[in-house]
Write a protein that holds these residues in place. Structure first.
Motif, PDB file in Angstrom:
ATOM      1  N   CYS A   1       0.513  -1.678  -0.005  1.00  0.00           N
ATOM      2  CA  CYS A   1      -0.188   0.575   0.207  1.00  0.00           C
ATOM      3  C   CYS A   1       1.116   1.277   0.635  1.00  0.00           C
ATOM      4  O   CYS A   1       0.776   2.291  -0.588  1.00  0.00           O
ATOM      5  CB  CYS A   1      -1.199   0.373   1.553  1.00  0.00           C
ATOM      6  N   GLN A   2       1.880   1.531   0.916  1.00  0.00           N
ATOM      7  CA  GLN A   2       3.287   2.579   0.222  1.00  0.00           C
ATOM      8  C   GLN A   2       4.158   2.494  -0.702  1.00  0.00           C
ATOM      9  O   GLN A   2       5.147   3.144  -0.440  1.00  0.00           O
ATOM     10  CB  GLN A   2       3.634   2.536   1.661  1.00  0.00           C
ATOM     11  N   SER A   3       3.437   1.748  -1.670  1.00  0.00           N
ATOM     12  CA  SER A   3       4.321   1.959  -3.178  1.00  0.00           C
ATOM     13  C   SER A   3       4.095   2.612  -4.088  1.00  0.00           C
ATOM     14  O   SER A   3       2.586   3.304  -3.898  1.00  0.00           O
ATOM     15  CB  SER A   3       4.726   0.395  -3.792  1.00  0.00           C
TER      16      SER A   3
ATOM     17  N   LYS B   1       0.135   3.592  -4.393  1.00  0.00           N
ATOM     18  CA  LYS B   1       0.400   3.885  -2.977  1.00  0.00           C
ATOM     19  C   LYS B   1      -1.582   4.985  -2.940  1.00  0.00           C
ATOM     20  O   LYS B   1      -2.120   5.259  -2.085  1.00  0.00           O
ATOM     21  CB  LYS B   1       1.214   5.379  -2.974  1.00  0.00           C
ATOM     22  N   GLN B   2      -1.515   5.324  -4.475  1.00  0.00           N
ATOM     23  CA  GLN B   2      -3.407   6.002  -4.306  1.00  0.00           C
ATOM     24  C   GLN B   2      -4.613   5.310  -3.981  1.00  0.00           C
ATOM     25  O   GLN B   2      -5.282   5.866  -4.185  1.00  0.00           O
ATOM     26  CB  GLN B   2      -3.500   7.255  -5.748  1.00  0.00           C
TER      27      GLN B   2
ATOM     28  N   GLY C   1      -3.814   2.281  -0.804  1.00  0.00           N
ATOM     29  CA  GLY C   1      -3.506   3.614   0.282  1.00  0.00           C
ATOM     30  C   GLY C   1      -4.628   3.751   1.398  1.00  0.00           C
ATOM     31  O   GLY C   1      -4.611   3.506   2.575  1.00  0.00           O
TER      32      GLY C   1
ATOM     33  N   LYS D   1       2.416   9.288  10.725  1.00  0.00           N
ATOM     34  CA  LYS D   1       1.966   8.208   9.444  1.00  0.00           C
ATOM     35  C   LYS D   1       1.429   7.100  10.183  1.00  0.00           C
ATOM     36  O   LYS D   1      -0.083   6.382   9.862  1.00  0.00           O
ATOM     37  CB  LYS D   1       3.645   7.527   8.358  1.00  0.00           C
TER      38      LYS D   1
END
Length: 924
Positions: free
Chosen positions: A620-622, A626-627, A630, A920
């Motif tokens: 999810c943070q790649s 991410k968009q 995330g 975060k």
């Protein structure tokens, strides 16, 4: 110049032994003293191999006759003693004459082969003659003539018979040469090989006598001295009293299977008939069948079946087994390739010569001969084909007798033994399974191994029907074959073998789904459905190695959709599924959904949940996803763990890793011997253990989870072995209960375990040690869950108990007992303590290019939450260029500062980074 040709030198190559550099200068003897024409060089007498030295002449020097003192050539000494020597002439004529001994001028430094003249048994000597003989021998050994020789005047004054002085020779004197080591010459090597073969043959004969002697084999064959009798049959004839261990084990396994009431519905008339038929055989036939049963299942020629301990001639036993259809003979063998495998190299050459076919080796002999048989037309009017005629010729001329166990009866015995050894899960090969059980029982009988005392309480039948049991036996045999392909990395073969199993598994699940679901979880793995799931695990690995990821994903989904067999493997399946979907098939949305389902699955263990949580966060943070993914991260019940405390030390490593070792380091105590060139190599764990031994800790063990589990096993010994839980013990050769590595263990003993945990929390260190001492003294050395060799003695255990708080010990015990299968791995490597200061520490060691696994991270987080000093020790390797430099002192890194401490020290960069990470986490 042609470099492919070998250069040949006429100069002989001399092999030099390091011992030659430490020998004294050889002694030279002039020719005037020997009466010869040339001088020779004599090596020192202690040289191990005089003929191999480059400065020794190979010719024998002249020697002196011991009777008449005449110098003769060495090779003429026997002829001289028989024909020319005055001593033999006088003896043959029957006259007596005084013979002078060696003069004082005799050379005593000369080393020649010693002459030993044998004396007849009837010859008697006086004390004076014995003294004379002693003086004469001292002269031969090189003593000075003035102290040990006898002159002519002394002999005239004191006459002495010739027989008393010279040990009168028989008609054929025997000359014993001095013992010498042989050099590389062919003749002497031949003599040496003959001598070695004689000694080796004697040793083998002696070993066979020891092996087959009834008086020596009391330890293995005579069971009258054995305290514990495993197989007792009151109706057994007297001649069957002293059975060998392999037959008694075989009968014991069969008897325990047939006598079990829960197994009676699994046998039919054929099974009972085969069992009774075997019991009616003679003792030699039973022994022979038990021997053949434990060997590899194949055809054997009669000359390859030899057991001297059974009988010198096994013809009667073989005939008896063939008459009862337990054994197949040559009449049942009609397969030509099998017959060709039984032929020797010489027999194959002879057969090919008679058939007029060129012989190119035994490897493709069967293929060549089969091709020849297919190419030859049948003779007109002949019923037999060329293949049949060739088979008959081999049976008539070469293989006249060969035998093999009947496969049908053998499978019956295999199924019966399988019921007696369910607790072993048949981890050995099919042919070695009964051998392993026999060896284990033999160790018990002779006292080399013992098991804890427990009660065998059977209540639940595992197999409801006979077909249910037969399917389990077939699946177990199939799993053994697939395991061989898996171990040999034959992926294509494994995939082909497992293709029809999926359909078989679906049919089996429909028929026996309800019966298997009613079984306890620890008994459910002994069904055919669980064996099929084990096979599917191997198939998944093979498909992934062949990069057939879509098939692997479909198979994993099928396993996840069923909830009967091996539900504790679901976490592993979810991990493989998420990896294949994300990395190989590039389907991140489906991978995210699978992770979400896994985190909500109660069967997924904490380590797999933590690994899946980390994968979800990376996904999810790649930057690419991410968009889209995330915002969905907050929907997942992620499992996180605190960062462990780290310590960094340095160690000098070898230039390259040794084969079989991850990394090798030079111990710190090797610095004292650097000037001599001596260094001590060690593993990375030993290097870290030495570091802590030098920094306040006096004792330590590299045992991972076995260190503390030994203490826990002693404290919960009665809970493990004395609790009368049904069906957890099936045999008296079990080291652990069947439910120990399942969730059923804690659930069925929850009240007893929690009561013992409360006792541990309220006990002092001395009371805990009293309980450990009691169990240690009563059960030390038994094959069990306790690692007896982890501690040297009770004092070693007591030092650790003084340092552990009862609350921490109870919490670690509860965590392991709840799910031992999952938490037994990942425990830190080292446990160090100091009894005087009552402190202890647990360290996870990480070498270069190594990182923590999810299980290790969770264990460190759990230990820190209990207040235990647990940390990670990273070892930084110093390269080979600095091996000769000043040794690096181990430096302990500072513990990580809190956010307030960093603000106090003015580290603005670190503070900003910490705040971003915290923000975060709060958003998650």
């Amino acid at each position: 110049m042609n470099r492919n040709r070998k250069s040949v030198s006429k100069t002989p190559v001399q092999k030099t032994n390091l011992l030659h550099f430490f020998q004294r200068t050889p002694v030279s003897v002039s020719s005037t003293q020997l009466g010869a024409t040339e001088s020779i060089t004599i090596p020192p007498s202690n040289l191990p191999n005089p003929s191999a030295t480059p400065f020794i002449t190979r010719t024998r020097p002249p020697t002196e006759c011991p009777g008449c003192n005449k110098i003769v050539q060495y090779y003429k000494l026997n002829d001289h003693l028989d024909n020319e020597c005055i001593t033999s002439l006088l003896k043959s004529s029957g006259s007596s004459l005084e013979v002078s001994l060696a003069p004082k001028t005799r050379i005593t430094d000369l080393v020649v082969p010693e002459l030993v003249l044998t004396t007849p048994s009837s010859t008697t000597t006086t004390p004076e003659s014995e003294e004379r003989v002693l003086n004469l021998s001292s002269v031969k050994q090189g003593l000075s003539p003035s102290t040990s020789s006898v002159t002519k005047e002394e002999t005239k004054n004191d006459p002495l018979p010739i027989n008393d002085v010279l040990h009168t020779t028989p008609s054929t004197p025997r000359i014993q040469k001095e013992k010498r080591k042989y050099n590389s010459s062919s003749k002497k090597n031949l003599a040496r090989r003959q001598q070695i073969s004689v000694h080796f043959k004697d040793r083998l004969v002696k070993t066979d006598n020891q092996k087959n002697s009834d008086t020596i084999l009391n330890k293995y064959s005579d069971w009258s001295n054995v305290k514990k009798k495993l197989f007792v049959d009151e109706a057994k004839p007297t001649k069957f009293e002293n059975l060998p261990y392999y037959l008694e084990t075989f009968l014991f396994l069969l008897k325990t299977t047939f006598d079990e009431p829960l197994h009676q519905h699994l046998f039919n008339e054929e099974d009972h008939h085969i069992y009774n038929e075997f019991k009616c055989l003679s003792l030699e036939a039973q022994k022979l069948y038990a021997r053949l049963f434990s060997r590899k299942f194949q055809w054997r020629r009669k000359e390859k079946i030899a057991y001297e301990d059974i009988a010198a001639d096994l013809g009667n036993a073989l005939a008896e087994l063939c008459s009862t259809s337990l054994l197949l003979g040559i009449d049942q063998l009609d397969d030509l390739p099998t017959l060709l495998k039984l032929l020797t190299q010489f027999e194959l050459k002879q057969l090919f010569k008679e058939t007029k076919i060129p012989f190119n080796g035994k490897g493709n002999a069967a293929e060549v001969l089969m091709k020849h048989c297919r190419s030859q037309p049948c003779l007109s009017g002949s019923v037999q084909s060329m293949k049949d005629r060739m088979t008959a010729k081999i049976k008539r001329q070469y293989v006249k007798e060969c035998y093999k166990l009947n496969e049908e009866t053998r499978r019956i015995f295999l199924r019966l033994i399988l019921l007696s050894t369910l607790h072993q899960r048949q981890e050995e090969e099919e042919e070695k399974g009964q051998q392993q059980q026999s060896f284990k029982m033999l160790q018990v009988k002779i006292g080399e191994k013992s098991y804890p005392s427990y009660r065998i309480f059977r209540q639940t039948p595992i197999f409801k029907q006979r077909d249910h049991f037969l399917k389990y036996g077939e699946a177990s045999l199939l799993e053994l074959q697939i395991r061989d392909s898996y171990d040999n990395k034959q992926w294509e073969t494994l995939v082909k073998m497992t293709e029809p199993i999926q359909k078989t598994f679906e049919e089996y699940s429909k028929e026996y789904h309800r019966d298997d679901l009613n079984l306890p979880l620890f008994l459910r793995r002994y069904t055919a459905g669980s064996v099929f799931v084990y096979i599917f695990d191997k198939r998944i690995e093979a498909l992934q190695c062949l990069k057939r990821y879509r098939e692997a994903v479909d198979l994993i989904k099928m396993l996840i959709n069923q909830n009967v067999y091996l539900p504790t493997h679901r976490g592993y399946w979810y991990e493989r599924l998420a990896l294949n979907l994300e990395q190989h098939l590039k389907e991140p949305y489906e991978a995210f959904e699978m992770i979400k389902n896994a985190l909500n699955d109660s069967w997924v263990s904490s380590a797999h949940r933590f690994a899946l949580s980390q994968r979800a966060m990376r996904l999810c943070q790649s930057p690419r996803w991410k968009q889209k993914l995330g915002p969905l991260l907050g929907e997942l019940p992620l499992l996180t763990a605190a960062e462990p405390r780290c310590v960094i030390i340095t160690g000098r490593s070898l230039p390259r890793d040794l084969p079989g070792h991850k990394s090798m380091f030079i111990r710190g105590d090797s610095d004292a011997n650097m000037d001599v060139g001596d260094i001590t190599l060690c593993s990375v764990e030993e290097l870290v253990l030495q570091h802590y031994m030098e920094n306040g800790y006096t004792q330590g063990v590299h045992g991972e989870g076995s260190t503390l589990w030994t203490v826990i096993g002693l404290l919960f010994w009665d809970v493990i072995y004395k609790s009368e839980i049904a069906d957890v013990f099936l045999s008296q050769f079990q080291a652990i209960p069947l439910d120990f590595d399942t969730l059923d263990f804690y659930q069925s003993r929850q009240s007893v375990i929690e009561h013992r945990l409360d006792c541990i929390r309220n006990w002092s260190s001395s009371e805990i040690m009293e309980e450990i001492t009691k169990i240690w003294n009563e059960n030390h050395g038994q094959t069990s869950l306790v690692f007896w060799d982890r501690f040297s003695d009770l004092d070693h255990v007591g030092g650790l108990i003084q340092c552990i708080s009862p609350h921490s010990l109870a919490a670690i015990s509860q965590r392991l007992l709840q799910n031992y299968r999952h938490y037994r791995s990942g425990f830190p490597d080292l446990t160090v303590w100091n009894p005087k200061e009552k402190k202890w520490r647990i360290i996870e060691v990480k070498g270069p290019n190594d990182r923590l696994s999810p299980k290790q991270t969770l264990w460190l987080d759990f230990l820190v939450s209990l207040g235990v000093e647990a940390e990670v020790c990273h070892v930084q390797a110093v390269g080979a260029k600095r091996m000769g430099a000043t040794p690096q002192v181990a430096v302990k890194s500072k513990s990580p500062r809190t956010l307030e401490e960093e603000e106090g020290h003015g580290n603005e960069k670190v503070v900003r980074k910490s705040r971003r990470v915290k923000a975060k986490i709060d958003n998650i």
